[in-house]
Design a protein around this motif. Structure first.
Motif, PDB file in Angstrom:
ATOM      1  N   GLU A 177       7.546  15.921 -10.414  1.00 51.16           N
ATOM      2  CA  GLU A 177       8.145  17.231 -10.111  1.00 51.16           C
ATOM      3  C   GLU A 177       9.668  17.200 -10.196  1.00 51.16           C
ATOM      4  N   ASN A 178      10.254  16.008 -10.215  1.00 53.52           N
ATOM      5  CA  ASN A 178      11.710  15.870 -10.328  1.00 53.52           C
ATOM      6  C   ASN A 178      12.165  15.613 -11.762  1.00 53.52           C
ATOM      7  N   ASP A 179      11.235  15.539 -12.705  1.00 56.31           N
ATOM      8  CA  ASP A 179      11.576  15.257 -14.104  1.00 56.31           C
ATOM      9  C   ASP A 179      12.244  16.446 -14.772  1.00 56.31           C
ATOM     10  N   SER A 180      13.168  16.136 -15.648  1.00 53.89           N
ATOM     11  CA  SER A 180      13.723  17.187 -16.505  1.00 53.89           C
ATOM     12  C   SER A 180      12.690  17.480 -17.589  1.00 53.89           C
ATOM     13  N   PRO A 181      12.750  18.655 -18.205  1.00 49.05           N
ATOM     14  CA  PRO A 181      11.766  19.004 -19.243  1.00 49.05           C
ATOM     15  C   PRO A 181      11.675  17.974 -20.374  1.00 49.05           C
ATOM     16  N   SER A 182      12.767  17.306 -20.701  1.00 46.73           N
ATOM     17  CA  SER A 182      12.743  16.331 -21.791  1.00 46.73           C
ATOM     18  C   SER A 182      11.974  15.058 -21.428  1.00 46.73           C
ATOM     19  N   ALA A 240       0.827  -1.215   0.000  1.00 45.68           N
ATOM     20  CA  ALA A 240       0.000   0.000   0.000  1.00 45.68           C
ATOM     21  C   ALA A 240       0.856   1.257   0.000  1.00 45.68           C
ATOM     22  N   ALA A 241       1.889   1.269   0.799  1.00 46.86           N
ATOM     23  CA  ALA A 241       2.762   2.445   0.861  1.00 46.86           C
ATOM     24  C   ALA A 241       3.411   2.703  -0.498  1.00 46.86           C
ATOM     25  N   GLU A 242       3.818   1.656  -1.170  1.00 48.81           N
ATOM     26  CA  GLU A 242       4.469   1.813  -2.480  1.00 48.81           C
ATOM     27  C   GLU A 242       3.463   2.272  -3.532  1.00 48.81           C
ATOM     28  N   ILE A 243       2.254   1.715  -3.516  1.00 48.08           N
ATOM     29  CA  ILE A 243       1.214   2.126  -4.465  1.00 48.08           C
ATOM     30  C   ILE A 243       0.850   3.585  -4.249  1.00 48.08           C
ATOM     31  N   LYS A 244       0.699   3.985  -2.990  1.00 42.80           N
ATOM     32  CA  LYS A 244       0.343   5.371  -2.684  1.00 42.80           C
ATOM     33  C   LYS A 244       1.459   6.344  -3.054  1.00 42.80           C
ATOM     34  N   LEU A 245       2.700   5.908  -2.913  1.00 43.03           N
ATOM     35  CA  LEU A 245       3.853   6.771  -3.184  1.00 43.03           C
ATOM     36  C   LEU A 245       3.961   7.180  -4.652  1.00 43.03           C
ATOM     37  N   GLN A 246       3.565   6.302  -5.549  1.00 42.63           N
ATOM     38  CA  GLN A 246       3.794   6.522  -6.973  1.00 42.63           C
ATOM     39  C   GLN A 246       2.976   7.681  -7.526  1.00 42.63           C
ATOM     40  N   ASP A 247       3.519   8.328  -8.534  1.00 42.53           N
ATOM     41  CA  ASP A 247       2.806   9.343  -9.301  1.00 42.53           C
ATOM     42  C   ASP A 247       2.249   8.627 -10.529  1.00 42.53           C
ATOM     43  N   TRP A 248       0.960   8.325 -10.512  1.00 44.86           N
ATOM     44  CA  TRP A 248       0.337   7.540 -11.574  1.00 44.86           C
ATOM     45  C   TRP A 248      -0.160   8.399 -12.724  1.00 44.86           C
ATOM     46  N   SER A 249       0.032   9.700 -12.681  1.00 44.21           N
ATOM     47  CA  SER A 249      -0.581  10.602 -13.657  1.00 44.21           C
ATOM     48  C   SER A 249      -0.045  10.462 -15.075  1.00 44.21           C
ATOM     49  N   ASP A 250       1.084   9.781 -15.255  1.00 45.93           N
ATOM     50  CA  ASP A 250       1.596   9.558 -16.610  1.00 45.93           C
ATOM     51  C   ASP A 250       1.822   8.065 -16.873  1.00 45.93           C
TER      52      ASP A 250
END
Length: 116
Positions: A34-39, A11-21
């Motif tokens: 938020e840590n991604d480079s523009p590319s 559960a902690a790992e599932i909640k941690l992820q950014d699933w938006s992409d």
């Protein structure tokens, strides 16, 4: 009832992820956009689409955990994953449990579609 240590970690790992992409790229565990480079940026899913991905991931993990742990509580697990378990009126959402393959109270074996 408390989740097992393994269920808490899933559960902690599932909640941690950014699933938006999630459908657009494969990411390492712990990815935060938020840590991604523009590319590396890709389009975002809507909140509803992101929540659907999270729920599907929760169901996959819950199927395995429910089969392995006779005391498993899918609603507690879903909440710990960041999945909304309530209806708009505040009642428990029966769709959470309906997403699992069960025969009565027994969870079907992971990796098997039919009862054997």
């Amino acid at each position: 009832m408390a989740l097992s240590r393994l269920a808490q970690e899933f559960a902690a790992e599932i909640k941690l992820q950014d699933w938006s992409d999630a459908p657009y790229r494969c990411d390492r565990a712990g990815h935060r956009r938020e840590n991604d480079s523009p590319s590396k940026l890709s389009k975002d899913l809507s909140k509803m689409e992101t929540d659907s991905v999270r729920m599907n991931v929760m169901w996959v993990a819950a199927q395995v955990l429910g089969h392995a742990d006779p005391n498993f509580n899918v609603y507690e697990f879903a909440e710990a994953c960041g999945v909304d378990t309530k209806t708009r009126t505040g009642r428990q959402n029966g769709g959470i449990e309906a997403g699992l393959r069960k025969n009565g109270a027994r969870y079907q074996q992971p990796g098997v579609l039919g009862w054997e």
